[in-house]
Design a protein around this motif. Sequence first.
Motif, PDB file in Angstrom:
ATOM      1  N   ILE A 144      -4.129   4.053   8.540  1.00 44.74           N
ATOM      2  CA  ILE A 144      -5.216   4.549   7.690  1.00 44.74           C
ATOM      3  C   ILE A 144      -4.936   4.369   6.193  1.00 44.74           C
ATOM      4  CG2 ILE A 144      -4.361   6.949   7.689  1.00 44.74           C
ATOM      5  CD1 ILE A 144      -7.354   7.809   7.877  1.00 44.74           C
ATOM      6  N   THR A 145      -3.653   4.355   5.819  1.00 39.68           N
ATOM      7  CA  THR A 145      -3.335   4.182   4.398  1.00 39.68           C
ATOM      8  C   THR A 145      -3.175   2.708   4.005  1.00 39.68           C
ATOM      9  OG1 THR A 145      -1.012   4.570   4.950  1.00 39.68           O
ATOM     10  CG2 THR A 145      -2.266   6.442   4.096  1.00 39.68           C
ATOM     11  N   ASP A 146      -3.289   1.807   4.962  1.00 35.81           N
ATOM     12  CA  ASP A 146      -3.212   0.364   4.666  1.00 35.81           C
ATOM     13  C   ASP A 146      -4.627  -0.124   4.349  1.00 35.81           C
ATOM     14  OD1 ASP A 146      -2.581  -2.306   4.470  1.00 35.81           O
ATOM     15  OD2 ASP A 146      -2.230  -2.598   6.616  1.00 35.81           O
TER      16      ASP A 146
ATOM     17  N   LYS B 118       0.833  -1.210   0.000  1.00 38.69           N
ATOM     18  CA  LYS B 118       0.000   0.000   0.000  1.00 38.69           C
ATOM     19  C   LYS B 118       0.869   1.262   0.000  1.00 38.69           C
ATOM     20  CE  LYS B 118      -3.096  -3.157   0.959  1.00 38.69           C
ATOM     21  NZ  LYS B 118      -3.751  -3.277   2.237  1.00 38.69           N
ATOM     22  N   PRO B 119       1.793   1.368  -0.946  1.00 42.45           N
ATOM     23  CA  PRO B 119       2.553   2.620  -0.992  1.00 42.45           C
ATOM     24  C   PRO B 119       1.621   3.781  -1.318  1.00 42.45           C
ATOM     25  CG  PRO B 119       2.990   1.308  -2.944  1.00 42.45           C
ATOM     26  CD  PRO B 119       2.151   0.461  -2.033  1.00 42.45           C
TER      27      PRO B 119
ATOM     28  N   GLN C  76      -8.751   1.063  10.050  1.00 39.50           N
ATOM     29  CA  GLN C  76      -8.891   0.267   8.833  1.00 39.50           C
ATOM     30  C   GLN C  76      -9.983   0.832   7.941  1.00 39.50           C
ATOM     31  OE1 GLN C  76      -9.678  -3.628  10.384  1.00 39.50           O
ATOM     32  NE2 GLN C  76      -7.604  -3.871  11.166  1.00 39.50           N
ATOM     33  N   ILE C  77      -9.576   1.245   6.741  1.00 43.43           N
ATOM     34  CA  ILE C  77     -10.539   1.675   5.718  1.00 43.43           C
ATOM     35  C   ILE C  77     -10.654   0.549   4.699  1.00 43.43           C
ATOM     36  CG2 ILE C  77     -10.986   3.324   3.863  1.00 43.43           C
ATOM     37  CD1 ILE C  77      -9.585   5.450   5.457  1.00 43.43           C
ATOM     38  N   LYS C  78     -11.876   0.202   4.355  1.00 38.52           N
ATOM     39  CA  LYS C  78     -12.097  -0.899   3.407  1.00 38.52           C
ATOM     40  C   LYS C  78     -13.092  -0.443   2.348  1.00 38.52           C
ATOM     41  CE  LYS C  78     -10.866  -4.133   6.986  1.00 38.52           C
ATOM     42  NZ  LYS C  78     -10.958  -5.432   7.609  1.00 38.52           N
ATOM     43  N   ILE C  79     -12.697  -0.588   1.081  1.00 38.22           N
ATOM     44  CA  ILE C  79     -13.464   0.004  -0.016  1.00 38.22           C
ATOM     45  C   ILE C  79     -13.933  -1.075  -0.988  1.00 38.22           C
ATOM     46  CG2 ILE C  79     -13.420   1.729  -1.855  1.00 38.22           C
ATOM     47  CD1 ILE C  79     -10.926   2.938  -0.509  1.00 38.22           C
ATOM     48  N   SER C  80     -15.231  -1.097  -1.259  1.00 43.02           N
ATOM     49  CA  SER C  80     -15.793  -1.998  -2.271  1.00 43.02           C
ATOM     50  C   SER C  80     -16.428  -1.167  -3.379  1.00 43.02           C
ATOM     51  CB  SER C  80     -16.881  -2.891  -1.668  1.00 43.02           C
ATOM     52  OG  SER C  80     -16.398  -3.648  -0.598  1.00 43.02           O
TER      53      SER C  80
ATOM     54  N   PRO D 117      -2.096   1.573  -6.374  1.00 40.49           N
ATOM     55  CA  PRO D 117      -3.226   0.664  -6.129  1.00 40.49           C
ATOM     56  C   PRO D 117      -2.961  -0.347  -5.022  1.00 40.49           C
ATOM     57  CG  PRO D 117      -2.752   0.835  -8.472  1.00 40.49           C
ATOM     58  CD  PRO D 117      -1.619   1.491  -7.761  1.00 40.49           C
ATOM     59  N   PRO D 118      -3.838  -0.460  -4.060  1.00 42.79           N
ATOM     60  CA  PRO D 118      -3.649  -1.441  -2.982  1.00 42.79           C
ATOM     61  C   PRO D 118      -3.596  -2.866  -3.524  1.00 42.79           C
ATOM     62  CG  PRO D 118      -5.378   0.124  -2.409  1.00 42.79           C
ATOM     63  CD  PRO D 118      -5.043   0.358  -3.856  1.00 42.79           C
TER      64      PRO D 118
END
Lengths: 100, 546
Positions: free
Chosen positions: B403-405, B336-337, B446-450, B341-342
């Motif tokens: 937060i960026t992971d 996750k730099p 933890q942010i999780k995006i769908s 893109p993660p």
Amino acid sequence: MKLLTANRLSDGVVLWYAKDRWVEDAALAAQIDDAEAETLQKTWAARETEVVAPYLIPLTADGQPVQREHVREFVRANGPTAGQTAFDTSRSFHRAEIFE
Amino acid sequence: MYVYDDFDHAFVADRNREFADQVQRRLNGEITEDQFKPLRLMNGLYLQLHAYMLRVAVPYGVLSSRQMRRFAHIARTYDRDFGHFTTRQNIQFNWIKLADTPKILEELAEVEMHALQTSGNCIRNTTTDQFAGAAKDEVADPRPFAEIIRQWSSNHPEFTFLPRKFKIAITGAFKDRAAIRVHDIGLHLKPTGFDVHVGGGMGRTPYLAPLIKTGLQPENLLSYLEACLRVYNRYGRRDNIYKARIKILVSALGAEEYSRQVEEEWARLDTTKVDAPLAVVDHFKSFFPDPAFKGGFDAEALDRAKTADAAFARWVRNNTHAHKRDDHVSVTISLKPVGLPPGDASSAQMDVMADAAEAYGYGELRVSHEQNIILPHVAKGDLYALYRDLDGSNLSTANVGKITDMIACPGLDYCSLANARSIPLAQDISQRFEDAQLTDTIGDLQIKISGCINACGHHHVGHIGILGVDKQGIEFYQILLGGRADENAALGVITGKGLPAEAVPAAIERVVRLYLDLRTSETERFIDTVTRLGRETFAEALHEPA
């Protein structure tokens, strides 16, 4: 008016119908009358050794995909908007992005 | 790790020959796309938005350096030089040619890998704790059981055409790092046996899996799973794809009644024909020995390196996890730099990670469901050398758990099911929080995006979850708060109307700033503050004008 698009069977690459042939550059896609487009779509749906899943994209009067399809077709025509080595279709064809 | 025997090699080779023939017949026009589609899906090959995508199974996320190198080779030779590690601990290649697929599968088989059961209504790759066999808080190693489940479920004739796909997760640690309660079956291995949770899931209708059995003895695991699956296979809804997952059945019957039916079915089963006896369990355990650990390390040298190199010290603080041996740690290599893109890794990065595993990690790697790569066993004395090797390849981002992971699905940039893009939003958010000091001050978040309701990005269990939706061709993002996938699992709740993409990073920053104002101490994590004060406090901040 509509655009006809599909994926090439052998490698999955997105194709666009340009009058009498398939091309990879969405900028060259032909705007086709609705009735003719329906016929073409049916014709190519049967030619399964060349393309997969052909479908029609309805256009607005100014040649843009209708609103509900806009983001998806923009991404499909121009390549991913993100990705460290994502294929930048528009750049490879030396033109600006389309469907902006 | 597990090593194929002759049966495994022959099994995979047979399937590959069969699929190669099917591909050739499709290319020749001897079978139609309608006939071919279920066959290619059974072999992990999808047709996505831009091209074919091949999803390769990484069994329970465990990889050897040799296998990682093979991924690099496939990315370089057959794809556009990168791969995407997924929340199912697998890898996806996004630009595969149909005609190349048989050759790719053949090359994967050479390193004991395949793409079977990475699609379709069957039992998918069992996932587990990325620190399995290494974590200090582990009670028992779940990998032998994950392998037993893999072999039992591979080509299982009764469970190849279930009402819907089926996902099992297993952990053997006190802390749940495998998100077991949002799986169809979640197994928690304890000293007294397995706790069995059934009927969890995300997607359109999220549920946390209720506990239906405790103390299941390891030698009875397969027969009990078989009973669970049988009840589902018999009564799961096949009339409505949106109601076909086991969570709907368990919810409709109630956990108690479902459990009763499973017990009844279990009592009818001839368990001797299904279960792996203890001797067999022990045989599988023998595939997962500890490596020959290097002994001792110079603690003062490590301290000196940390003092001399603040970035290294931060990386050690954020990216290492307590190991069962005091002279080792588990290292998470963040994919996750900031601004990228993660979960993506280039072929060169894959080779670097394989090199690192060989030099410092006993040749072993893991994929986490958070889309990072783990070296489970690293001697503390090797940490600085490892860090410097990774640093040259943009693999030393020190943001694990921060937060960026973020977890993000491929979204509309690649996926034909998606409604909205996930990756560009993740990139925007990571750029907004790129300041390392701010990230560390915020702490675990933890942010999780769908990109759609199918929830491949686990948005329901993000401390902050983000769900992309399409409103008449415009992408909007609904924000959820308060979800978590750990041992205190909870589902996030949607907070108000969706936001346009450009408003999301600022909205998240408002919430984070409010959290920093309201937390009782630096040790109170974001999720703890949200739990203490209620989601409403933060929902207002999300939706107030910028």
